[in-house]
Structure formats: C-alpha cells, structure tokens
Design a protein around this motif. Structure first.
Motif, mmCIF file in Angstrom:
data_model
loop_
_atom_site.group_PDB
_atom_site.id
_atom_site.type_symbol
_atom_site.label_atom_id
_atom_site.label_comp_id
_atom_site.label_asym_id
_atom_site.label_seq_id
_atom_site.Cartn_x
_atom_site.Cartn_y
_atom_site.Cartn_z
ATOM 1 N N SER A 298 0.837 -1.196 0.000
ATOM 2 C CA SER A 298 0.000 0.000 0.000
ATOM 3 C C SER A 298 0.872 1.245 0.000
ATOM 4 O O SER A 298 1.959 1.268 0.583
ATOM 5 N N GLY A 299 0.376 2.286 -0.658
ATOM 6 C CA GLY A 299 1.094 3.546 -0.645
ATOM 7 C C GLY A 299 0.831 4.366 -1.888
ATOM 8 O O GLY A 299 -0.012 4.038 -2.724
ATOM 9 N N LEU A 300 1.575 5.456 -2.000
ATOM 10 C CA LEU A 300 1.452 6.376 -3.125
ATOM 11 C C LEU A 300 2.460 6.006 -4.209
ATOM 12 O O LEU A 300 3.668 5.914 -3.938
ATOM 13 N N TYR A 301 1.962 5.793 -5.416
ATOM 14 C CA TYR A 301 2.800 5.450 -6.566
ATOM 15 C C TYR A 301 2.669 6.547 -7.630
ATOM 16 O O TYR A 301 1.612 7.177 -7.757
ATOM 17 N N ARG A 302 3.749 6.696 -8.418
ATOM 18 C CA ARG A 302 3.688 7.563 -9.603
ATOM 19 C C ARG A 302 3.843 6.694 -10.835
ATOM 20 O O ARG A 302 4.816 5.955 -10.963
ATOM 21 N N VAL A 303 2.880 6.785 -11.717
ATOM 22 C CA VAL A 303 2.905 6.039 -12.971
ATOM 23 C C VAL A 303 3.181 7.033 -14.086
ATOM 24 O O VAL A 303 2.484 8.059 -14.203
ATOM 25 N N SER A 304 4.176 6.748 -14.916
ATOM 26 C CA SER A 304 4.593 7.727 -15.914
ATOM 27 C C SER A 304 4.846 7.074 -17.268
ATOM 28 O O SER A 304 4.906 5.850 -17.404
ATOM 29 N N ASP A 305 4.974 7.931 -18.252
ATOM 30 C CA ASP A 305 5.297 7.538 -19.632
ATOM 31 C C ASP A 305 6.759 7.907 -19.863
ATOM 32 O O ASP A 305 7.097 9.074 -20.036
ATOM 33 N N PHE B 73 5.695 12.440 9.101
ATOM 34 C CA PHE B 73 5.580 13.789 8.560
ATOM 35 C C PHE B 73 6.629 14.694 9.204
ATOM 36 O O PHE B 73 6.963 14.565 10.379
ATOM 37 N N LYS B 74 7.125 15.610 8.375
ATOM 38 C CA LYS B 74 8.142 16.535 8.862
ATOM 39 C C LYS B 74 7.530 17.721 9.585
ATOM 40 O O LYS B 74 8.210 18.395 10.368
ATOM 41 N N GLY B 75 6.285 17.987 9.279
ATOM 42 C CA GLY B 75 5.599 19.090 9.928
ATOM 43 C C GLY B 75 4.146 18.732 10.151
ATOM 44 O O GLY B 75 3.624 17.787 9.560
ATOM 45 N N SER B 76 3.499 19.485 11.013
ATOM 46 C CA SER B 76 2.093 19.230 11.298
ATOM 47 C C SER B 76 1.364 20.539 11.521
ATOM 48 O O SER B 76 1.793 21.374 12.332
ATOM 49 N N ARG B 77 0.292 20.723 10.773
ATOM 50 C CA ARG B 77 -0.572 21.875 11.007
ATOM 51 C C ARG B 77 -1.536 21.591 12.148
ATOM 52 O O ARG B 77 -2.212 22.500 12.626
ATOM 53 N N VAL B 78 -1.613 20.332 12.546
ATOM 54 C CA VAL B 78 -2.409 19.947 13.710
ATOM 55 C C VAL B 78 -1.498 19.982 14.926
ATOM 56 O O VAL B 78 -0.498 19.263 14.959
ATOM 57 N N PRO B 79 -1.803 20.795 15.924
ATOM 58 C CA PRO B 79 -0.951 20.788 17.120
ATOM 59 C C PRO B 79 -0.884 19.388 17.725
ATOM 60 O O PRO B 79 -1.850 18.624 17.691
ATOM 61 N N ALA B 80 0.250 19.057 18.265
ATOM 62 C CA ALA B 80 0.500 17.688 18.742
ATOM 63 C C ALA B 80 -0.238 17.353 20.026
ATOM 64 O O ALA B 80 -0.019 16.281 20.583
ATOM 65 N N GLY B 81 -1.107 18.215 20.493
ATOM 66 C CA GLY B 81 -1.782 17.952 21.755
ATOM 67 C C GLY B 81 -3.077 17.201 21.646
ATOM 68 O O GLY B 81 -3.911 17.282 22.545
ATOM 69 N N ASP C 290 6.939 14.281 -5.233
ATOM 70 C CA ASP C 290 7.802 13.111 -5.100
ATOM 71 C C ASP C 290 7.446 12.287 -3.864
ATOM 72 O O ASP C 290 8.175 11.361 -3.499
ATOM 73 N N GLY C 291 6.324 12.639 -3.204
ATOM 74 C CA GLY C 291 5.917 11.915 -2.010
ATOM 75 C C GLY C 291 6.743 12.241 -0.791
ATOM 76 O O GLY C 291 6.726 11.495 0.194
ATOM 77 N N GLU C 292 7.454 13.362 -0.825
ATOM 78 C CA GLU C 292 8.322 13.742 0.282
ATOM 79 C C GLU C 292 7.779 14.990 0.980
ATOM 80 O O GLU C 292 6.798 15.589 0.563
#
Length: 850
Positions: free
Chosen positions: A128-135, A184-192, A225-227
């Motif tokens: 499971s996860g995010l994939y990139r399909v390309s030409d 995640f490197k950041g969160s808009r949701v406070p960690a409380g 890039d999913g990052e």
C-alpha cells in the motif's frame, strides 16, 4: 509480469461477506421506474460495463489532460477509457489496460503527464502507498510505476484518496482510521490531540475500531515526489475522497456507524470543510465528539444515513450555475448521488444535500470531465459487476432564470465579504507553524470572532506559542468566547501556572445569562481542564463541582448533557436525582439513553432506591431498545453500573445483577426448522424471478419475510431498519445497492467476500486453533471472541503463547442459512430485504434549480 502477479495475489487474498452491486432491473409490479433516475434537466447514461471476469470491478476514477478516464479495479489493473460521445452507445467506448506495477487503487490523480495512484493492497507483491505512474519514452503509454511513499494499512479503512492541489504543486492524501499516517516533517495539527473524554469510554460492542486511539483517520500533504509530508487534518472515521472547490478550499465527507443511529453520540454523514489543523472529532465507541465542541468544527452539510464515498466539485461541469458551485457526493449504501450547492457562511460555507441521481447502485467515485462538462461515476467494488456512467445536463427541465441586476449586485457584495473573511482565516492559518512571539498580538483579536472557523484557526495558532506569555491575559479576557478559546488552547498546550486563577476565570462568568454557544464553550473548557490538568487539587475540584451543580439542570438539552457528564466526572451527588427524573419523564428518548449511560459511570450519591430506578430503566430498555443495533452499548453500560456496586448493594440486588432477557417476543419467533435443500445462487435467483412474475403482494410478502429474517437467525447478527444486532453489516437499504444475484451469492457463498470490519483471525496456541475476532488487547494479552453474539465466548490469549496468527478465509456467516426455506419462503425473505429499494423508487425529493 508484476501486473499478473498483482492480480493473482490480490484475487487470492479476497475473503467473504456481504456484497454490493448494481440493482436488479426493476419489475413492473413494484411500480419502479426503469433504471437510474435523475433530477429534472439531467439524464444518466451508461458509458461502459466492464467485464467482471476480465476487467474486474471499478472503484476509482481520474481524468487525464486529453479527456480520457483512468479507472482502477479494486483488486487489479488500471484502465484507460476513451468514452463514447454524449448520447452515444457503450459500444463506442474504448478501454485499454494499463499494465504497470500499480493497481488496486482507491485514489487516482493526474498531474501533467503523470498519474498518481493510491494503492490499497493487502498483498505483499504490491505494498500500500502512493505510486507515480509515468510515460518514460513519450509514446502516450504509461510504462513505469514507482512507489513514492509507503503507507501502513489496507482494506476498507485503509489508504483512500490522492488529490492534486489547485496549483498542481502538491498532493493531498487521506486514509481511514485503521491506517497509520506516514512520517511527517511538519504538522498543522498541534500535537496535543487526545481522547479528551470525561467518562470512561464504552467500546463498540462489535469491536469495530476498539483500541484505535485519537486522532483516527488523517489527511496529509506532500510534494510530487511523495516527500516533505505535512499533517493537515485528523479526527476522521473513514474518509474516502477529497475535492477542491473553485475557491481552492478542500472538502471531504465522513460518516459514523449506522448501528449507532438512535444514540446521543451518533452524527449523520456529513460534508466537511477541511481547514488547516482541523480535528473533526472521531473517537472510538461512544466517545465521538459533538460538533459543538470548540476544539472541533461543524459540518458544511449533512446527509441521510448512508456511506459517503467519492466526492467532486462541480467546477468544470456545464451544469447550471448553482451546480457549478456545488459539491457532489456519492452514497454507496443508498445507491445515490447527492449535490450540495454551497453558499458562503463566514470564512466557510453552508449547504443542503439533496439527491440528484438515485437507483444507480453502489456509487464509489465521481469525476468531472471538462471536455464534455459531464459528471462521470463508477458503480462497483468487492468483485461484483460494476459500471461506468455519466450524469449529463440536457436542458430538459426548469432552466434557471437570469439574475436581476439587483441580485447580481447582492451576489457581488456577498462574494467580496466571503473572500475577505476567508482571507482572515487563511492569514491565521499561515501561523500554524513555528511562530515568533510577536504573533500573539495578531492572533488575539480573532479569538473573539463569531465565525467558528476563524476562531478555530486563531486557537490553533495560539497553541504554537508559549502559554506563559499569555495565560494571565486569558484569565482576564472580557469576551467569553475569546477567554474559552484561549483557555482551551492552554489545556491542549500546557497546564495553568495558577490553577486557582484558571478556575476563577471560568467560575466567575455569569453562566445563566450566557448564550447556548457560550455555555457550551465554558463547559468544554472546564472539562478539558478537569481531564488534563494534574495540578488541580481536591479543593479546587470540589469548588468547581459546587459551582457546576448550581448550574444544573439546564433547560437546554445540549448544555444539560455536558453539565451531567462533568458532574459525574467530579463525583458530585447532585447529578443523580435529575437524571433519574429524566429517565422517568422520557424513558424512550435519546436524552434518556444519554442519562442512563452517564448514570452508569456515577460513583457518588446513590441510594438503594436510586439504584433500583436505574435497574428498572435498563430492564424496560431491554424491551424498548432490545431489537436496536445499538442495544449492546446499553448492555455494556448496565454492566459498568453493576460493576460499581459495593458488597452491600450486591446483597440487596443479588437477584437483579444478571442482565435482563432481551426482546422475548422476537425470541418466540425463532423456530426449529427442517432441512429443505442446499440452495445454490442460480436456484435462489430463479425462485425470486418466478415470484416476481407471479405478481405477489409485496407488502404482505415483506411482513412474512421479516418473520423469516428473525426465525432463521439473520437478526442475531444483522440490523435491518434499526432492529437486530450489530455483529455483522447493517442490511438497511441493502436492496438499493445489491442485485438479486449478488444478494443470493452473498447468502449462499459467504466465504467469497468478507468485509474487512468483519474478518476473523485464526490463532494457534499450544497446538489449538482458535478463530474469532480480537475484541480487547493489552500489552501482554489478546481477548478473542469466538461468537460475536455471545460476549462470554471471549478467550484470553497470552501473546507469548501465540504460535501463529492469520486472517481467516471463513466467514462467520453460516453457508447453510437458507437451507430450511421453501421457494415461497425465499421470495418472502427477499421481498423484505428489497423493500427499501422498492419503496424508494419513483417520485422522491430531488435537487432542483433555485
């Protein structure tokens, strides 16, 4: 090669259970209109009917830059579709498989020439996860698939949507509450975030989501890039899709369990405006937050009970103007598409949902194809016959009159005001990261905003600052809403440096003169402090309890419920008699259920007479609510109540400690029945078709069918129109989304497909095999209930003694359920199961142009 492995592996991994599909073609005797129906001015066209054997069952959609559709089989390949012209025949649609190492997608998005795929897979061959399909070589053929972001989770509450941001530079991902968010490197949701429950939680008796803590389902933003993942919003049960409107605002939809309908904690399916840092309040069991809590947000619109799936904005359609500003929502369980035209409401929106298409089967996903301005949607999933349809505006119906110059001027003013208010909220949301201390001055005025979304954005920003810089200011804040917002932020961020001042600031407010909104915010603020603060001493808690008891009871139902919970938590005896009176005055109301659940956790103030009154109510509830799917919650509440009895109470009530018998009249309908034959799917379908041709009285047949539903044991596990148990899926509206054949197959071949929520697990312990559903887990033990109809069947296993565990491929539903029925009996049973579909067809309220 990987694609072939993917299909084989995924199809082999499928279990058993209830299916959903296109409804059977209506018969003349039912009075139903033929085929899917739509609001005036619209028509539904079949674009393509995928071969189940070759192309699977489609559940997700996207549109590429050339107007071709991309669809995914739930368990297999991706497909690229060039649809027929409007008004064309399905044979004019062309379909080609996309044979790359990605599929089983429940979310698809096209950005430029790339296809992003949210894989929801239970197979090791395709994580499971995010994939990139390309030409890779520019030949207009997708030929490369790359996993960008792995996500831990799968199944019906697993990874779902991927949506491109309006500027095409970012992606938004969503998942249900059985799925861990990516790092995640950041969160808009406070960690409380936390459970924040005043009373001990009653877990779902059917063990759904038990043990899953806050914050439940989530929405994450990442780059292409999913990052650089950033947590955007939390507090969802099982959101399926995401959509941006013309203003660039994000929306989703969510629903509580149908089995909770009738309880005080149930919230109907809702359209939700996803703003920065939003926590939409899903918590397990009876712990769901009411929408009036200031630390969550209200819905934009609500729908009838159902299962919202795909959503899309009307932007890009050629529909009349109100529809272009609307959000369209697929309802899988009701076989309908709803439309919610939105109008500004402060910095957010409000709308009302109405069906725009119905009798279309289990709708899974929706997209707008700008090339022809139509709304395309898929029906299908769980390995049943699916279809690709479109909703087309043909101008037949009431055209919207052109607005007058006065109306245009009013609209322009309203639009400008809404833009200004959204801008205020968005500026506050820019502060949902690391803040400088000077930000407090720009935040503070917004804490008093009458707009809940602005106030929430300000409160979330305030949580990012040092509480020591402003908590004294909060205690003296003259505006009630601003004071509560600041002190709520304090509770989520830290502790009061001066607990006595914190209590004074709330208890000195003129509670009786406050508005309902203000009273509710005061009580939630006190509740968060009582729950979270460890530096409140006994004297301070007693002082709070005395003050709150002076406000109780209240003539405002929501306020009264919050007062009662708070008093139970504070062990105040003042709560007992008013709640017992509520049970006496309105014994069968939602408020009575709320009062009984609250009283079941109360520890102080009981007399033998009071305990007898609550036991009397629980006894009566066995008859009043015993057939309701939520009744096991009341059983658990009664067990909690009795568990609090002291030794003297146990002596007094020795003969009443055991739970009452439930629904004796239903039990009397259970009969010993003789074997008739082992029915096959084809034989069941033939029996139903013969009955339809005979033109039997559908109403009388449905009554007999209900009796059979009980007699053969269906009601022991399934709820139907509010009656029955919640062990298995709720079958209300089953006739709207299942064809006769799919129903027959689900009954005669239950092992073919097991919904994730109802799968069993097989454990091997000391050479013994134990199959059931885990219902309680600790660090050292797992309790496995081998018969969900009987909680006493739970077996406690020591984790260290478990030799192996695996997902069972055997359904808890017996395969011989209907083997005692005659052809006439089968016809009656199916008449009962299909009654909602038959009653719901023909004329019904529909979305119409204003």
């Amino acid at each position: 090669m990987l694609a072939r492995v993917l299909i084989a592996t995924l199809l082999a991994a499928v279990g058993a259970g209830v299916l959903f599909a296109l409804r059977a073609t209506p018969t003349a005797k039912s009075g139903q209109a033929e085929g899917p129906q739509a609001s005036p001015g619209f028509r539904v066209e079949l674009v393509y009917s995928p071969s189940l054997a070759k192309e699977g069952s489609w559940v997700s959609l996207a549109v590429d830059s050339k107007g071709r559709l991309i669809a995914s089989d739930q368990y297999g390949l991706l497909y690229r579709i060039t649809p027929s012209p409007l008004g064309g025949k399905p044979e004019q649609t062309s379909v080609e498989p996309i044979r790359v190492g990605a599929g089983a997608a429940q979310g698809l998005a096209v950005v430029g020439d790339d296809l992003y795929v949210m894989v929801n897979s239970q197979a090791a061959a395709l994580p499971s996860g995010l994939y990139r399909v390309s030409d890779s070589n520019g030949d207009d053929q997708y030929d490369d698939a790359r996993l960008l972001l792995r996500i831990e989770g799968a199944g019906e509450h697993g990874p779902h949507a991927v949506a491109a941001s309006p500027d095409g530079k970012s992606l938004y991902l969503s998942a249900g509450n059985y799925t861990r968010s990516p790092r995640f490197k950041g969160s808009r949701v406070p960690a409380g975030w936390g459970e924040d429950q005043l009373l001990p939680r009653l877990d779902d008796p059917a063990a759904q989501a038990n043990g899953i803590p806050a914050p439940g389902g989530w929405i994450v933003k990442c780059d292409l890039d999913g990052e650089n993942c950033e947590l955007v919003s939390v507090g969802y049960r099982n959101i399926y899709d995401l959509a941006f409107n013309a203003d660039g605002e994000l929306f989703t939809s969510d629903s509580d369990l149908d089995v909770d309908i009738g309880t005080p904690w149930y919230r109907p399916p809702s359209l939700l405006h996803v703003t920065s840092g939003a926590d939409y309040g899903w918590r397990g069991g009876d712990g769901i937050w009411p929408t009036y809590y200031q630390d969550t947000l209200p819905p934009v619109a609500v729908m009838p009970p159902g299962s919202p799936a795909g959503i899309v904005a009307g932007t890009g359609t050629n529909f009349p103007e109100p529809y272009r500003d609307a959000i369209f929502i697929a309802d899988w369980s009701r076989g309908a598409i709803y439309v919610a035209p939105l109008e500004p409401n402060g910095s957010s929106y409000r709308g009302e949902c109405a069906p725009i298409a119905w009798d279309v089967g289990g709708v899974t996903d929706l997209v707008v194809r700008p090339q022809d301005g139509s709304l395309y949607f898929t029906v299908g999933g769980r390995q049943i016959q699916s279809g690709l349809y479109r909703l087309v505006w043909d101008g037949d119906g009431a055209e919207k009159q052109q607005p007058t110059s006065e109306e245009r001027a009013t609209t322009a003013v309203d639009s400008a005001t809404a833009t200004e208010q959204r801008s205020q909220r968005q500026k506050l949301e820019e502060l949902h990261g690391d803040l400088a201390e000077t930000a407090i001055e720009s935040i503070w005025p917004a804490l008093a905003s009458p707009d809940r979304f602005v106030r929430y954005a300000a409160m979330t920003a305030l949580e990012r600052t040092k509480a020591t810089d402003w908590q004294t200011r909060a205690y003296a804040e003259p505006n009630v809403l601003a004071r509560c917002a600041a002190l709520t932020a304090l509770a989520r961020r830290s502790q009061p440096a001066y607990p006595a001042k914190w209590a004074d600031s709330l208890l000195e407010l003129p509670f009786s003169t406050l508005s309902t909104e203000e009273q509710l915010e005061v009580l939630r603020t006190i509740s968060l402090g009582v729950t979270r603060f460890t530096n409140l001493d006994d004297a301070q808690r007693a002082r709070i309890a005395t003050a709150v008891a002076g406000w109780f009871p209240s003539p405002r139902p929501q306020v009264n419920g919050e007062l009662a919970k708070l008093l139970v938590r504070l062990e105040s005896p003042a709560v007992i008699e008013p709640l017992l009176q509520k049970l006496a005055d309105e014994p069968n109301s939602v408020q009575a259920i709320q009062a009984a659940v609250q009283l079941s956790a109360a520890s102080a103030g009981w007399t033998p007479e009071g305990r007898a009154k609550l036991l009397d109510w629980f006894d009566a509830a066995a008859n009043s609510f015993g057939k309701r799917a939520f009744y096991p919650y009341l059983v658990a509440a009664r067990s909690r109540f009795v568990g609090g009895f002291g030794s003297e109470d146990r002596k007094v009530f020795a003969e009443r400690l055991a739970p009452p018998k439930v629904a004796e009249e239903a039990a009397s309908e259970r009969q010993e029945r003789k074997f008739t034959k082992r029915w096959t799917t084809d034989e069941v379908v033939a029996a139903i078709e013969a009955s339809d041709k005979a033109g039997q009285d559908a109403e009388a047949a449905s009554v007999r069918g209900r009796q059979l539903f009980v007699a053969i044991g269906c009601a022991d596990c399934h709820a139907m129109r509010g009656e029955g148990a919640s062990v298995g899926p709720d079958l209300t509206n089953v006739g709207r989304r299942y064809s006769v054949r799919d129903l027959a197959r689900a009954i005669t071949q239950p092992d073919d497909e097991i919904p994730d929520l109802y799968r069993q697990t097989t454990f091997v312990v000391d050479g013994r095999t134990i199959t059931g559903r885990p219902t309680n887990m600790t660090a050292t033990t797992i309790s496995v209930t081998t018969d969900m109809r009987d909680p006493a069947s739970a077996v406690k296993l020591e984790r260290g003694a478990i030799e192996s565990e695996s997902v069972s491929t055997t359904s808890a539903m017996p395969a011989n359920l209907i083997d005692t029925l005659s052809p006439d009996d089968l016809a009656d049973l199916f008449s009962y199961l299909r009654a909602d579909a038959e009653a719901g067809s023909g004329e019904r309220p529909a979305a119409t142009l204003p």
